[in-house]
Design a protein around this motif. Structure first.
Motif, mmCIF file in Angstrom:
data_model
loop_
_atom_site.group_PDB
_atom_site.id
_atom_site.type_symbol
_atom_site.label_atom_id
_atom_site.label_comp_id
_atom_site.label_asym_id
_atom_site.label_seq_id
_atom_site.Cartn_x
_atom_site.Cartn_y
_atom_site.Cartn_z
ATOM 1 N N ILE B 85 -56.308 32.173 -20.462
ATOM 2 C CA ILE B 85 -56.653 33.427 -21.119
ATOM 3 C C ILE B 85 -55.330 34.076 -21.471
ATOM 4 C CG2 ILE B 85 -57.849 35.609 -20.899
ATOM 5 C CD1 ILE B 85 -59.538 34.270 -18.734
ATOM 6 N N THR B 86 -55.060 34.145 -22.761
ATOM 7 C CA THR B 86 -53.735 34.524 -23.211
ATOM 8 C C THR B 86 -53.782 35.878 -23.893
ATOM 9 O OG1 THR B 86 -53.482 32.194 -23.678
ATOM 10 C CG2 THR B 86 -51.738 33.626 -24.436
ATOM 11 N N GLU B 87 -52.877 36.743 -23.518
ATOM 12 C CA GLU B 87 -52.767 38.041 -24.198
ATOM 13 C C GLU B 87 -51.649 37.918 -25.211
ATOM 14 O OE1 GLU B 87 -52.509 41.372 -21.500
ATOM 15 O OE2 GLU B 87 -53.548 40.192 -20.000
ATOM 16 N N LEU B 88 -52.010 38.061 -26.481
ATOM 17 C CA LEU B 88 -51.039 37.860 -27.538
ATOM 18 C C LEU B 88 -50.733 39.167 -28.236
ATOM 19 C CD1 LEU B 88 -52.098 34.694 -29.543
ATOM 20 C CD2 LEU B 88 -50.171 34.958 -28.016
ATOM 21 N N ASP B 89 -49.440 39.363 -28.499
ATOM 22 C CA ASP B 89 -49.036 40.456 -29.370
ATOM 23 C C ASP B 89 -48.420 39.783 -30.584
ATOM 24 O OD1 ASP B 89 -48.134 42.661 -30.593
ATOM 25 O OD2 ASP B 89 -46.676 43.233 -29.071
ATOM 26 N N GLY B 90 -49.203 39.606 -31.627
ATOM 27 C CA GLY B 90 -48.729 38.805 -32.751
ATOM 28 C C GLY B 90 -48.565 37.371 -32.293
ATOM 29 N N GLU B 91 -47.346 36.871 -32.389
ATOM 30 C CA GLU B 91 -47.095 35.498 -31.955
ATOM 31 C C GLU B 91 -46.554 35.466 -30.531
ATOM 32 O OE1 GLU B 91 -46.826 32.269 -33.552
ATOM 33 O OE2 GLU B 91 -48.137 32.963 -35.128
ATOM 34 N N ILE B 92 -46.355 36.618 -29.933
ATOM 35 C CA ILE B 92 -45.707 36.671 -28.616
ATOM 36 C C ILE B 92 -46.767 36.694 -27.527
ATOM 37 C CG2 ILE B 92 -44.038 37.890 -27.208
ATOM 38 C CD1 ILE B 92 -42.573 37.638 -29.615
ATOM 39 N N VAL B 93 -46.566 35.878 -26.515
ATOM 40 C CA VAL B 93 -47.478 35.847 -25.383
ATOM 41 C C VAL B 93 -47.052 36.942 -24.411
ATOM 42 C CG1 VAL B 93 -48.287 34.481 -23.447
ATOM 43 C CG2 VAL B 93 -47.816 33.385 -25.626
ATOM 44 N N ARG B 94 -47.945 37.906 -24.177
ATOM 45 C CA ARG B 94 -47.612 38.956 -23.217
ATOM 46 C C ARG B 94 -47.939 38.522 -21.798
ATOM 47 N NH1 ARG B 94 -43.760 41.031 -25.565
ATOM 48 N NH2 ARG B 94 -44.194 42.236 -27.435
ATOM 49 N N ASP B 95 -49.003 37.761 -21.662
ATOM 50 C CA ASP B 95 -49.402 37.336 -20.324
ATOM 51 C C ASP B 95 -50.349 36.150 -20.479
ATOM 52 O OD1 ASP B 95 -49.543 37.260 -17.664
ATOM 53 O OD2 ASP B 95 -50.372 39.266 -17.381
ATOM 54 N N VAL B 96 -50.360 35.282 -19.500
ATOM 55 C CA VAL B 96 -51.398 34.255 -19.497
ATOM 56 C C VAL B 96 -52.034 34.198 -18.123
ATOM 57 C CG1 VAL B 96 -49.941 32.814 -20.882
ATOM 58 C CG2 VAL B 96 -50.357 32.127 -18.751
ATOM 59 N N HIS B 97 -53.324 33.929 -18.130
ATOM 60 C CA HIS B 97 -54.057 33.772 -16.878
ATOM 61 C C HIS B 97 -54.640 32.367 -16.864
ATOM 62 C CE1 HIS B 97 -54.032 38.166 -16.304
ATOM 63 N NE2 HIS B 97 -54.109 38.175 -17.616
ATOM 64 N N PRO B 98 -54.013 31.457 -16.165
ATOM 65 C CA PRO B 98 -54.585 30.108 -16.120
ATOM 66 C C PRO B 98 -55.870 30.108 -15.290
ATOM 67 C CG PRO B 98 -52.285 30.114 -15.414
ATOM 68 C CD PRO B 98 -52.746 31.519 -15.437
ATOM 69 N N VAL B 99 -56.889 29.464 -15.790
ATOM 70 C CA VAL B 99 -58.145 29.317 -15.056
ATOM 71 C C VAL B 99 -58.382 27.821 -14.891
ATOM 72 C CG1 VAL B 99 -60.581 29.821 -15.012
ATOM 73 C CG2 VAL B 99 -59.024 31.413 -16.097
ATOM 74 N N ILE B 100 -58.549 27.403 -13.662
ATOM 75 C CA ILE B 100 -58.723 25.974 -13.432
ATOM 76 C C ILE B 100 -60.103 25.708 -12.849
ATOM 77 C CG2 ILE B 100 -56.273 25.554 -13.118
ATOM 78 C CD1 ILE B 100 -56.834 25.485 -10.110
ATOM 79 N N GLY B 101 -60.423 24.482 -12.663
ATOM 80 C CA GLY B 101 -61.684 24.128 -12.021
ATOM 81 C C GLY B 101 -62.650 23.437 -12.946
ATOM 82 N N TYR B 102 -62.277 23.221 -14.195
ATOM 83 C CA TYR B 102 -63.211 22.607 -15.136
ATOM 84 C C TYR B 102 -63.311 21.100 -14.949
ATOM 85 C CZ TYR B 102 -63.489 27.048 -17.462
ATOM 86 O OH TYR B 102 -63.723 28.366 -17.733
ATOM 87 N N LEU B 103 -62.404 20.541 -14.147
ATOM 88 C CA LEU B 103 -62.487 19.104 -13.884
ATOM 89 C C LEU B 103 -62.718 18.880 -12.399
ATOM 90 C CD1 LEU B 103 -62.307 16.718 -15.757
ATOM 91 C CD2 LEU B 103 -59.961 16.411 -15.097
ATOM 92 N N HIS B 104 -63.285 19.886 -11.750
ATOM 93 C CA HIS B 104 -63.459 19.768 -10.314
ATOM 94 C C HIS B 104 -64.537 18.734 -10.021
ATOM 95 C CE1 HIS B 104 -63.267 20.823 -6.177
ATOM 96 N NE2 HIS B 104 -64.553 21.053 -6.142
ATOM 97 N N THR B 105 -64.184 17.736 -9.207
ATOM 98 C CA THR B 105 -65.129 16.665 -8.939
ATOM 99 C C THR B 105 -65.455 16.569 -7.456
ATOM 100 O OG1 THR B 105 -63.164 15.317 -9.044
ATOM 101 C CG2 THR B 105 -64.697 15.149 -10.873
ATOM 102 N N GLY B 106 -64.828 17.401 -6.653
ATOM 103 C CA GLY B 106 -65.127 17.369 -5.227
ATOM 104 C C GLY B 106 -64.683 16.100 -4.539
#
Lengths: 331, 450
Positions: B85-106
């Motif tokens: 989840i990326t916060e963009l100001d134009g082309e500049i990244v202000r912050d990113v929030h990585p979210v994981i777990g989409y390949l969670h297989t246990g």
């Protein structure tokens, strides 16, 4: 120029559009095969003999895709934008001279759609308008990747159109004409302008790559960042239109480059239009070669190159040309 | 997404918020991410992660609202299913929030339901680009618990195959990060070589990926006839292939522009974040487990550990290329001095008896039957062993209770830890650089989510 009846103009138009679309189709095959060779693989070789029917298969596939408009899109603009791009790209072709007038079955035919005294300006105007197709398409999609893509397109257009314009003014100064036909004739009398304008030609080629959104300047559609940039939401025939306009723009810009710097249809032994096609293919080869070789620039680096390197260089080139012409070739 | 999932997560988020207000502190990083992870849209996610924060206080005077863009989980260059989840100001990244777990297989949990030797198959599937390193860490831990000595030939075979795996992993990295920066051709070149290496893997283990070749006590089988010759041909050729890649990229001005000075973090910050592998060594820290804590006989080999100076994406690129060269050197030494002897330990309580014996020896048949149906028992205890994978330290923590199944198998996966560096790196960088950074960290989502 000879006078032509209206029906001949219509026939010429239909023929040219048909030819250029075929040329586009085979150019995409040419590109894929060439890049395949550069990348230690074969490229398409399954459809038809040696893969030569691949473009047909691609077109069939695109025709049968769903004609989809996303929910958040501005319906009207979304549908209009690719048409705008394509129409301007094809229109620019009308100004490219393919040769001197010839006599076919007792009818004099100009081998150019229309030769006007401000031909070069119209070409630039059309290529500028073509960008609106990309910008509006991206904006109307209602997708953030598309929006970023069209913002990049707008910035790129502004940065590179200027340098490109300045790079060809040298040619105009030397030939004293904006008509593409006249420019070719002048080169036939003297030399190809690449000899007296090498820097102008270099700048033209670089800016041409940027104008057609090709690697290393393919930021508007950089797949690794923006998925597909302005055309993220497009599919089927509308996507095909964008693709077509990109390739036809490449053909047009190569033809303009060939006309301005490489003597256009001028050349010995062979008919003029064959020479033009050879020169265009040579330019296209450079485009494809670049794509196989170079990574993509970053947005700020693109801007820096445009404003801090190419623009001053083109300006200096123009001033020097003007001084040389003013001093030595006043008549 | 089921509504239940959302409810659980909102409940969790609410609990986290309440705890935070009770203790009079801001939400911790992980709590914010948990709160935002299951939200439907990025805006919602961000709003949830920000609940409890005073947004007005954060905003600088005159600053604009950032555009929130959802990179992934389906995106061409997030290495599988990473969501940013990326916060963009134009082309500049202000912050990113990585979210994981989409390949969670246990996988870690599943290991608890398998016997020790069955779990090997699962472990290979975690970081799918370096299966041999995963099993190496796992089997070494189990061997430690068993007190089992691995024969010399097996150790050398393990080193040889691991280094070949390091080469293939770096080749995938080089190809894909080239693609991400728009250099499409290098991808095909690296995959051409990788394919030959996969052929070798297939020859030795029967599988092209997720190879189950290492066994508790050694290797599953000896090298097949002809393998060593083909491997020799491969490593003889590899340095010239690396020259080819370097010829395309190392001096390419655009490649240098795109990678120089990108994703720099100071070495001490990297150490604080627990980063290992090429990403750490690029910043000038000479930490390689093969040298620092030699395992599996690495002390017998003559190789250098490339170390960078700037810690940017270009250094990481150079280091990985030099590691490929060093790996070929190690494999050469393996080929030259491969000791004779058994390829697996001779402990009938743990290791399957050789196939021909089954027809003649009743005892072997009984051992075989017991091992296959029940598995071997591992004495109570816990062990952690780490190996140097292409991405850094892969460690495996195994807890045994005396039964045939592990009580807990946990991987310290380098991709997962290294991913932490993305957020501090990406602040105020260009969007295009964010992609270059993801590439240069070389995360494999299979390893991150497990």
């Amino acid at each position: 120029m000879v006078d032509e009846p209206i029906w001949l103009l219509v026939v010429k138009t239909v023929l040219l559009v048909f030819l250029v679309i075929t040329f586009f189709a085979y150019m995409s095959l040419f590109e894929r095969k060439l890049i395949g060779r550069a990348q230690a693989r074969y490229g398409p070789n399954r459809v038809g003999p040696w893969g030569y029917l691949q473009p047909l298969a691609d077109v069939m596939k695109l025709i049968f895709k769903e004609d989809f408009v996303p929910q958040g899109a501005n319906r009207w603009l979304f549908q209009l934008a690719p048409v705008m791009s394509l129409v301007t790209a094809i229109t620019a072709l009308a100004l490219i001279p393919f040769g001197d007038p010839v006599n076919i079955l007792g009818q004099d035919v100009n081998l150019v759609g229309i030769d006007v005294s401000i031909g070069l300006l119209i070409v630039f105007a059309l290529s500028g308008m073509g960008f609106y197709g990309l910008i509006l398409g991206g904006w109307a999609s209602g997708n953030k990747y598309s929006l970023l893509g069209s913002a990049r397109t707008a910035a790129q257009l502004v940065s590179y159109e200027v340098a490109m314009g300045l790079s060809v003014v040298g040619v105009v100064l030397i030939s004293q004409s904006l008509s593409l036909m006249d420019i070719v004739h002048k080169q036939q009398e003297t030399v190809w302008y690449i000899v007296c304008q090498p820097i102008g030609f270099a700048i033209f080629v670089i800016t041409a790559v940027a104008e057609t959104n090709r690697t290393p300047f393919d930021l508007p559609e950089s797949e690794s960042e923006l998925v597909a940039g302005y055309m993220t939401e497009y599919g089927g025939l509308k996507f095909a239109m964008y693709l077509m306009s990109e390739y036809i723009n490449m053909i047009v810009v190569s033809a303009i480059g060939a006309t301005l710097f490489l003597g256009g249809f001028a050349g010995p032994w062979l008919p003029g239009w064959i020479w033009l096609i050879i020169k265009v293919l040579a330019m296209l080869f450079i485009f494809i070669w670049l794509r196989a070789t170079l990574p993509r620039l970053r947005y700020d680096q693109l801007m820096r190159l445009g404003w801090k390197v190419l623009l001053p260089l083109a300006t200096v080139n123009l001033i020097v040309t003007a001084i040389v012409i003013g001093i030595f070739f006043q008549n | 997404m089921g509504t239940e999932g959302i409810d659980i997560f909102t409940a969790e988020a609410r609990e986290a918020r309440e705890a935070a207000t009770r203790e009079g502190r801001e939400l911790a990083e992980t709590e914010r991410v948990v709160a935002g992870a299951e939200a439907a849209t990025p805006q919602e996610a961000l709003a949830r992660t920000r609940e409890g924060e005073d947004i007005a206080a954060r905003a600088l005077p005159g600053s604009r609202d950032p555009m929130i863009i959802n990179l992934g989980p389906q995106h061409p260059s997030t290495h599988g299913v990473l969501r940013l989840i990326t916060e963009l100001d134009g082309e500049i990244v202000r912050d990113v929030h990585p979210v994981i777990g989409y390949l969670h297989t246990g996988i870690e949990k599943q290991c608890e339901n398998k016997t020790f030797w069955q779990a090997i198959t699962l472990v290979t599937r975690m970081d799918y680009l370096s299966p041999f390193f995963n099993i190496h860490a796992y089997t070494a831990s189990v061997e430690k618990l068993l007190g089992l000595e691995v024969p010399e030939r097996a150790k050398w075979l393990r080193v040889m195959i691991s280094e070949l795996n390091r080469i293939t992993s770096h080749l995938v990295w080089l190809g894909t990060s080239g693609l991400e920066l728009g250099a499409i051709t290098v991808f095909f070149y690296t995959y051409r070589e990788r394919d030959r290496a996969l052929d070798l893997f297939e020859m030795i283990s029967g599988e092209r990926m997720n190879n189950r070749y290492f066994q508790v006590g050694g290797c599953a089988d000896d090298v097949p006839p002809g393998f060593l010759g083909l491997l020799k041909r491969f490593v003889d050729e590899m340095p010239s292939r690396v020259d080819e890649y370097e010829g395309m990229l190392s001096a390419n001005p655009i490649w240098i522009e795109r990678t120089r000075g990108v994703g720099v973090l100071p070495a001490d910050e990297l150490i604080d974040l627990g980063i290992t592998g090429p990403a750490l060594r690029a910043a000038g820290v000479d930490l390689d487990l093969r040298k620092a804590r030699p395992y599996s006989g690495y002390e017998h080999f003559d190789f250098t550990v490339p170390v960078g100076g700037n810690g940017d994406a270009y250094d990481r690129y150079l280091i990985r290329l030099r590691e490929i060269r060093e790996s070929t050197r190690i494999i050469q030494q393996c080929l030259d001095g491969l000791p004779e002897g058994p390829h697996i330990a001779d402990d009938r309580k743990v290791v399957l008896p050789p196939r021909p014996e089954l027809a003649t020896s009743m005892e072997a048949l009984i051992h075989h039957f017991k091992l296959v149906t029940e598995g071997f028992r591992v004495p109570e205890g816990e062990a952690y062993t780490a190996v140097e994978s292409p991405r850094g330290e892969i460690g495996c923590y195994v807890v045994a209770d005396g039964g045939p199944k592990p009580v807990r198998v946990h991987m310290r996966d380098a991709s997962f830890v290294n991913l932490q560096a993305l957020r501090p790196m990406a602040k105020d960088a260009y969007l295009a650089d964010l992609i270059a950074m993801i590439g240069s960290l070389d995360n494999v989502m299979g390893g991150v989510d497990r």
